[in-house]
Motif scaffolding. Structure first.
Motif, PDB file in Angstrom:
ATOM      1  N   TRP A  79       0.833  -1.199   0.000  1.00 49.96           N
ATOM      2  CA  TRP A  79       0.000   0.000   0.000  1.00 49.96           C
ATOM      3  C   TRP A  79       0.869   1.252   0.000  1.00 49.96           C
ATOM      4  O   TRP A  79       1.871   1.347   0.711  1.00 49.96           O
ATOM      5  CB  TRP A  79      -0.929   0.014   1.212  1.00 49.96           C
ATOM      6  CG  TRP A  79      -2.011  -1.008   1.119  1.00 49.96           C
ATOM      7  CD1 TRP A  79      -1.966  -2.302   1.532  1.00 49.96           C
ATOM      8  CD2 TRP A  79      -3.296  -0.821   0.526  1.00 49.96           C
ATOM      9  NE1 TRP A  79      -3.137  -2.953   1.253  1.00 49.96           N
ATOM     10  CE2 TRP A  79      -3.986  -2.062   0.634  1.00 49.96           C
ATOM     11  CE3 TRP A  79      -3.948   0.254  -0.063  1.00 49.96           C
ATOM     12  CZ2 TRP A  79      -5.291  -2.241   0.163  1.00 49.96           C
ATOM     13  CZ3 TRP A  79      -5.237   0.081  -0.532  1.00 49.96           C
ATOM     14  CH2 TRP A  79      -5.896  -1.157  -0.431  1.00 49.96           C
ATOM     15  N   GLY A  80       0.454   2.194  -0.828  1.00 45.51           N
ATOM     16  CA  GLY A  80       1.126   3.490  -0.857  1.00 45.51           C
ATOM     17  C   GLY A  80       0.428   4.483   0.055  1.00 45.51           C
ATOM     18  O   GLY A  80      -0.554   4.156   0.735  1.00 45.51           O
ATOM     19  N   ALA A  81       0.928   5.704   0.069  1.00 51.17           N
ATOM     20  CA  ALA A  81       0.346   6.745   0.923  1.00 51.17           C
ATOM     21  C   ALA A  81      -1.020   7.180   0.388  1.00 51.17           C
ATOM     22  O   ALA A  81      -1.237   7.259  -0.823  1.00 51.17           O
ATOM     23  CB  ALA A  81       1.281   7.944   0.998  1.00 51.17           C
ATOM     24  N   THR A 108       2.543  11.841  -5.210  1.00 49.85           N
ATOM     25  CA  THR A 108       3.514  10.768  -5.411  1.00 49.85           C
ATOM     26  C   THR A 108       3.379   9.742  -4.297  1.00 49.85           C
ATOM     27  O   THR A 108       3.166  10.101  -3.136  1.00 49.85           O
ATOM     28  CB  THR A 108       4.953  11.319  -5.418  1.00 49.85           C
ATOM     29  OG1 THR A 108       5.081  12.234  -6.518  1.00 49.85           O
ATOM     30  CG2 THR A 108       5.975  10.206  -5.591  1.00 49.85           C
ATOM     31  N   SER A 109       3.504   8.487  -4.658  1.00 47.33           N
ATOM     32  CA  SER A 109       3.432   7.419  -3.665  1.00 47.33           C
ATOM     33  C   SER A 109       4.581   6.448  -3.895  1.00 47.33           C
ATOM     34  O   SER A 109       4.952   6.167  -5.040  1.00 47.33           O
ATOM     35  CB  SER A 109       2.087   6.687  -3.765  1.00 47.33           C
ATOM     36  OG  SER A 109       1.883   5.868  -2.640  1.00 47.33           O
ATOM     37  N   LYS A 110       5.180   5.956  -2.799  1.00 47.65           N
ATOM     38  CA  LYS A 110       6.308   5.034  -2.896  1.00 47.65           C
ATOM     39  C   LYS A 110       5.963   3.701  -2.229  1.00 47.65           C
ATOM     40  O   LYS A 110       5.319   3.681  -1.177  1.00 47.65           O
ATOM     41  CB  LYS A 110       7.546   5.637  -2.235  1.00 47.65           C
ATOM     42  CG  LYS A 110       8.098   6.859  -2.959  1.00 47.65           C
ATOM     43  CD  LYS A 110       9.367   7.370  -2.286  1.00 47.65           C
ATOM     44  CE  LYS A 110       9.918   8.580  -3.024  1.00 47.65           C
ATOM     45  NZ  LYS A 110      11.167   9.091  -2.407  1.00 47.65           N
ATOM     46  N   PHE A 111       6.435   2.630  -2.860  1.00 45.66           N
ATOM     47  CA  PHE A 111       6.229   1.277  -2.346  1.00 45.66           C
ATOM     48  C   PHE A 111       7.595   0.646  -2.100  1.00 45.66           C
ATOM     49  O   PHE A 111       8.517   0.805  -2.901  1.00 45.66           O
ATOM     50  CB  PHE A 111       5.442   0.424  -3.345  1.00 45.66           C
ATOM     51  CG  PHE A 111       4.177   1.070  -3.843  1.00 45.66           C
ATOM     52  CD1 PHE A 111       2.964   0.834  -3.209  1.00 45.66           C
ATOM     53  CD2 PHE A 111       4.188   1.923  -4.944  1.00 45.66           C
ATOM     54  CE1 PHE A 111       1.803   1.418  -3.666  1.00 45.66           C
ATOM     55  CE2 PHE A 111       3.025   2.510  -5.408  1.00 45.66           C
ATOM     56  CZ  PHE A 111       1.828   2.261  -4.763  1.00 45.66           C
ATOM     57  N   SER A 112       7.732  -0.082  -1.016  1.00 47.15           N
ATOM     58  CA  SER A 112       8.983  -0.771  -0.721  1.00 47.15           C
ATOM     59  C   SER A 112       9.125  -1.986  -1.631  1.00 47.15           C
ATOM     60  O   SER A 112       8.211  -2.815  -1.730  1.00 47.15           O
ATOM     61  CB  SER A 112       9.013  -1.206   0.744  1.00 47.15           C
ATOM     62  OG  SER A 112       9.005  -0.077   1.590  1.00 47.15           O
ATOM     63  N   TYR A 113      10.286  -2.065  -2.303  1.00 39.78           N
ATOM     64  CA  TYR A 113      10.513  -3.173  -3.222  1.00 39.78           C
ATOM     65  C   TYR A 113      10.767  -4.466  -2.447  1.00 39.78           C
ATOM     66  O   TYR A 113      11.488  -4.478  -1.437  1.00 39.78           O
ATOM     67  CB  TYR A 113      11.706  -2.874  -4.128  1.00 39.78           C
ATOM     68  CG  TYR A 113      12.120  -4.033  -4.994  1.00 39.78           C
ATOM     69  CD1 TYR A 113      11.354  -4.394  -6.103  1.00 39.78           C
ATOM     70  CD2 TYR A 113      13.259  -4.778  -4.697  1.00 39.78           C
ATOM     71  CE1 TYR A 113      11.724  -5.469  -6.901  1.00 39.78           C
ATOM     72  CE2 TYR A 113      13.628  -5.847  -5.488  1.00 39.78           C
ATOM     73  CZ  TYR A 113      12.858  -6.190  -6.591  1.00 39.78           C
ATOM     74  OH  TYR A 113      13.218  -7.258  -7.371  1.00 39.78           O
ATOM     75  N   GLU A 114      10.163  -5.546  -2.915  1.00 45.27           N
ATOM     76  CA  GLU A 114      10.376  -6.867  -2.338  1.00 45.27           C
ATOM     77  C   GLU A 114      11.011  -7.764  -3.390  1.00 45.27           C
ATOM     78  O   GLU A 114      10.616  -7.739  -4.561  1.00 45.27           O
ATOM     79  CB  GLU A 114       9.060  -7.458  -1.838  1.00 45.27           C
ATOM     80  CG  GLU A 114       8.462  -6.666  -0.680  1.00 45.27           C
ATOM     81  CD  GLU A 114       7.193  -7.314  -0.120  1.00 45.27           C
ATOM     82  OE1 GLU A 114       6.735  -8.323  -0.706  1.00 45.27           O
ATOM     83  OE2 GLU A 114       6.669  -6.814   0.887  1.00 45.27           O
ATOM     84  N   LYS A 115      11.980  -8.567  -2.967  1.00 44.24           N
ATOM     85  CA  LYS A 115      12.815  -9.338  -3.883  1.00 44.24           C
ATOM     86  C   LYS A 115      12.011 -10.274  -4.780  1.00 44.24           C
ATOM     87  O   LYS A 115      12.327 -10.450  -5.953  1.00 44.24           O
ATOM     88  CB  LYS A 115      13.848 -10.130  -3.075  1.00 44.24           C
ATOM     89  CG  LYS A 115      14.861 -10.872  -3.929  1.00 44.24           C
ATOM     90  CD  LYS A 115      15.899 -11.550  -3.068  1.00 44.24           C
ATOM     91  CE  LYS A 115      16.928 -12.282  -3.931  1.00 44.24           C
ATOM     92  NZ  LYS A 115      17.952 -12.963  -3.109  1.00 44.24           N
TER      93      LYS A 115
END
Length: 312
Positions: A79-81, A108-115
């Protein structure tokens, strides 16, 4: 009269109820622009830029609209902001969208990258209400896919390899220009000062003086040709050096803030220059002259033998 009045009041009440209905039309995909597309991983973050364009007559004056982007892949959700927009009559401090004119909003919204993220899809979900009553709005699929090339380079467990390189902290550049004198004269002619060669040289030196990351070393090397006696040529080359040095110090003083770093030398008889010109010429007895130059290193002895060989 009583029946008629009662009937009219009933109609007005029904209209009032219909006007307060908390309905909002479904939002359309074309109201949203997402960049970049596809999304890109940068520094372990996936950043999405949204430009929202709400059309006129859509935003209820008492409505609150929450925009909630979500990135889904498999059974996972990132989920983003949340961004909130509001109608003109809502008592809050969110960006206002006009009912009559509509409006635009960027966030702008940022998502944490997952491998292990694969084939993600970006949705926009909504939570809305009108006067405190919830309104259901269908979510929209806005983009799919993420470019994760930046994550492929991984130095974990790797050992550094040292190799030689050609790094230079100081890079030297050399610029040359020539001033020619008349035979047995040391005066600098105006025609020489106007040459493009000398103008370009002076500009390069002045630019270097004004630059914060460059140091300048100016060198004057004055010569006299081998013809004539050694003492005469020594005085002549010395005077040529003095005249040239004085001129350059004066011309470069402004660019160098008054301090010109200048080294000056003079050579009484320029045998090397003489040899270079003979080699490039079609002069008579060219080979004989060059042979004499190579046989004798002492300037006076070389000059005597040169004169002797040429007189034979």
């Amino acid at each position: 009269m009583k029946k008629t009045l009662f009937f009219s009041l009933s109609i007005s009440t029904m209209l009032l109820i219909a006007g307060c209905s908390p309905k909002l039309k479904p939002l359309q995909k074309e109201y949203f622009t997402v960049t970049p597309r596809p999304l890109v991983v940068k520094g372990q973050k996936i950043e999405a830029n949204f430009d929202v364009s709400i059309p006129s007559k859509w935003m209820n004056r008492k409505a609150t609209l929450n925009l909630m982007p979500v990135l889904r892949y498999g059974s996972r959700e990132l989920w983003g902001a949340t961004t909130t927009l509001q109608g003109e009559k809502v008592l809050a401090n969110n960006p206002i969208i006009s009912y009559e004119e509509g409006g635009k909003h960027h966030f702008t919204s940022k998502f944490s990258y997952e491998k292990n993220i694969k084939s993600p899809k970006l949705y926009m979900t909504f939570r809305a209400d009108v006067s405190g009553k919830k309104v259901a709005l269908p979510e929209l699929l806005l983009a799919d896919g993420v470019i994760s090339t930046a994550t492929l380079a991984n130095l974990a467990g790797q050992h550094p390899i040292f190799a030689s390189n050609h790094f230079q902290r100081i890079i030297e550049e050399k610029y040359e220009a020539n001033i020619h004198f008349l035979i047995q004269q040391s005066k600098i002619r105006n025609s020489e000062l106007k040459k493009e060669e000398l103008k370009t040289w002076k500009k390069n030196v002045e630019d270097a003086y004004r630059s914060d990351n460059q140091s300048v070393a100016v060198e004057v090397q004055a010569y006299a040709s081998p013809d004539g006696g050694l003492k005469l040529n020594e005085r002549l080359s010395q005077q040529r050096e003095k005249n040239t040095t004085a001129l350059l110090k004066k011309d470069l003083a402004r660019a160098a803030s008054g301090k010109v770093d200048l080294a000056a030398h003079y050579t009484a008889q320029d045998w090397d220059g003489f040899k270079k010109y003979v080699e490039a010429s079609n002069i008579q007895d060219k080979e004989l002259i060059l042979r004499v130059l190579s046989m004798y290193q002492d300037p006076e002895e070389r000059e005597r033998n040169q004169e002797y060989q040429c007189s034979i």
